[in-house]
Design an enzyme around this catalytic site. Structure first.
Site, short mmCIF file in Angstrom:
data_model
loop_
_atom_site.label_atom_id
_atom_site.label_comp_id
_atom_site.label_asym_id
_atom_site.label_seq_id
_atom_site.Cartn_x
_atom_site.Cartn_y
_atom_site.Cartn_z
N GLU A 116 9.61 16.29 15.57
CA GLU A 116 10.20 16.24 14.23
C GLU A 116 9.52 17.29 13.35
O GLU A 116 8.32 17.22 13.10
CB GLU A 116 9.99 14.85 13.66
CG GLU A 116 10.81 14.51 12.45
CD GLU A 116 10.65 13.04 12.06
OE1 GLU A 116 11.59 12.50 11.46
OE2 GLU A 116 9.59 12.44 12.35
N CYS B 236 13.11 10.86 7.63
CA CYS B 236 13.07 10.46 9.04
C CYS B 236 14.45 10.49 9.69
O CYS B 236 14.56 10.42 10.91
CB CYS B 236 12.45 9.08 9.18
SG CYS B 236 13.24 7.84 8.15
N GLU C 223 9.51 1.11 11.01
CA GLU C 223 10.53 2.17 10.91
C GLU C 223 9.78 3.47 11.05
O GLU C 223 9.09 3.91 10.13
CB GLU C 223 11.27 2.06 9.57
CG GLU C 223 12.56 2.88 9.53
CD GLU C 223 12.35 4.24 8.90
OE1 GLU C 223 12.24 5.22 9.67
OE2 GLU C 223 12.27 4.33 7.67
N LYS D 178 0.86 -1.19 0.00
CA LYS D 178 0.00 0.00 0.00
C LYS D 178 0.89 1.23 0.00
O LYS D 178 1.44 1.63 1.03
CB LYS D 178 -0.92 0.05 1.21
CG LYS D 178 -2.01 1.15 1.07
CD LYS D 178 -2.40 1.81 2.38
CE LYS D 178 -1.49 2.92 2.79
NZ LYS D 178 -1.55 4.13 1.94
#
Length: 523
Positions: free
Chosen positions: A425, A328, A294, A219
């Site tokens: 973040e 990331c 992750e 997906k």
């Protein structure tokens, strides 16, 4: 019903309309012309797919619904792709499950050859794939080409690793017994991937899964499905059998629930936000799936006063501003020792000033747009929070004159640990500079987060590089280097940045189960 992507684009258009200038309009027209030429090249190569892939066939959503895929640089619609849901996902799972029994029974050499052909086709079409990636995601062509090479490298690597899945023989405790350990594929894999690396985050999962005999339902993000579909088309051309690789996109909650609820899906692998990762982990519990996650990062980049300033500036720049800060492993907090803070800040600001913002299709561009209006608003919120608490904007700090979702490369000085720029973040082109006094303080500041994905340090001292690397609570550490990802090394985090590793010889273990066999009466 209006999609989030559509709403974000309309927000961008509203902002553009409210403050358009003749030069901005001319720039957008130029971008549109470049995009049109790029799309023609992709069509000519036969790589513009808009349907899902189930059981080797390209299919529309069963209810006929579609979603728009837009160019974040212009807001223009690139294509309308099938908006799929639970029914299509269930069929994709059934196809993967059926194919698993034949694909897993092939020899490792046969699977390896098919993967190698896929790698060759990815490289042969790297320019078209890079164009597609730049159009739907926004990153500069140089970075997009780099991602195609990086993404393809996982297929090449795991084509080779397919032939190196070794078992074991254990010395028996009784003379008439033989004890063996086999490694076998886990089964059907559900792979959910993000928009910031539309190819590499797929190949890093699908490569090892196919190599060891698993089959996959992918997906991709609804923001960037076109790259995924083009890559899947090349996989079919390479001889990956129908049903071994399926792609469904559209209604993310429905697709996710179908993957989680199916007892045929034996593993979930996900790259994305920590919040979504936690939901997937919880949802996998009912059927006790194997899970690899992750998740988000909050990477510290520590510049010690014994660092080579030029090396530190170059490395910090690469670690922070790649993909406009939308990775990331981006340096989210740049910690600089007081003795060189002013010198580093001055050199760093000068380097950031040289970054060219613009259409990713232009050769001079090093910074593209952010993915959507929500991303820009998040960056604005973080910068506003910092300045309200005493930080100072040294460069940038506002939307770019190009409009849309372009944001100026920004440096914010004297950031402290009570600010959002430190705690969370930012996922944008904002570099917070944080002064520190001692090595111990730097390590404490670096570890003061729930995240634990990547960290970077710059120092000339070998003993310090060992001490600090071992003290940092992160899965990846770069020493005097800002770009550290490679297919041959394990990628993954600790704490709330995830579970498991991707890439390298360790990455294939995530798709294998151990089976112990005890053979009696062998004396």
């Amino acid at each position: 019903m209006m999609t989030m992507r559509r709403a974000a684009a309309l927000g961008s258009r509203h902002i553009l309309a409210a403050s358009s200038s003749p030069s901005r309009v001319a720039s957008l027209r130029h971008m549109s012309a470049d995009a049109g030429a790029a799309m023609e090249k992709i069509r000519a190569a036969g790589l513009l797919r808009t349907q899902g892939l189930i059981a080797g066939k390209w299919v529309d959503a069963y209810d006929g619904k579609t979603i728009e895929v837009q160019n974040p640089a212009t807001g223009e619609v690139l294509a309308n792709v099938s908006c799929m849901g639970s029914r299509e996902t269930s069929d994709a799972i059934a196809s993967a499950n059926s194919t698993f029994y034949s694909w897993s029974k092939l020899t490792a050499s046969e699977r390896s050859k098919a993967l190698r052909k896929w790698y060759d086709l990815l490289i042969a079409h790297k320019e078209e794939l890079a164009l597609l990636m730049t159009l739907e995601q926004g990153k500069p062509m140089k970075e997009a080409l780099g991602e195609v090479n990086y993404g393809a490298s996982f297929i090449e690597y795991f084509a080779e690793e397919a032939k190196r899945i070794y078992g074991d023989i254990i010395p028996p405790t009784l003379s008439d017994r033989r004890l063996l350990v086999l490694k076998q594929p886990v089964g059907v894999v559900g792979a959910i991937t993000p928009w910031n690396f539309p190819l590499a985050m797929i190949t890093r999962k699908v490569g090892p899964a196919l190599a060891c005999g698993c089959t996959v339902v992918v997906k991709p993000s609804e923001f960037t499905p076109l790259t995924a579909l083009a890559a899947a088309d090349l996989a079919l051309q390479a001889g990956i059998p129908a049903g071994a690789l399926n792609v469904v996109m559209g209604n993310a909650p429905e697709i996710g629930d179908a993957l989680l609820q199916s007892s045929q899906v034996r593993k979930i692998t996900f790259t994305g936000s920590t919040a979504v990762g936690k939901k997937l982990m919880a949802g996998s519990a009912n059927t006790v799936k194997k899970v690899s996650l992750e998740l988000g990062g909050n990477a510290p980049c520590i510049v010690f006063d014994d660092a080579d300033i030029d090396v530190a500036v170059k490395g910090s720049l690469a670690a922070k501003f790649r993909n406009s800060g939308q990775t990331c492993v981006c340096a989210n907090r740049i910690l600089v020792q007081e003795g060189i803070y002013e010198k580093f800040a001055s050199a760093f600001v000068k380097a950031v000033q040289s970054l060219q913002v613009g259409n990713g299709l232009e050769e001079s561009t090093s910074q593209g747009p952010l993915i959507n209006e929500a991303a820009v608003q998040k960056v604005e919120k973080f910068v506003s929070d910092a300045t309200s608490k005493g930080a100072n904007v040294m460069l940038g700090g506002k939307r770019h004159s190009l409009g849309m979702t372009f944001y100026e490369p920004t440096v914010v000085g004297n950031v402290s640990n009570d600010m959002l720029l430190f705690r969370e973040e930012v996922f944008g082109p904002v570099a917070p500079l944080i002064p520190f006094k001692t090595e111990e303080e730097a390590i404490h500041l670096a570890n003061d987060t729930n995240a634990g994905l990547a960290a970077y340090i710059f120092t000339k001292s070998i003993p310090r590089s060992w001490r600090v690397s071992e003290s940092l609570e992160y899965g990846l550490v770069g020493v005097n280097e800002g770009i550290i990802s490679t297919e041959v090394a394990p990628f993954g985090g600790v704490k709330q940045s995830g579970l498991g590793r991707e890439g390298s010889k360790y990455g294939i273990d995530e798709y294998l189960e151990l089976k112990y066999i005890c053979m009696g009466n062998m004396g």
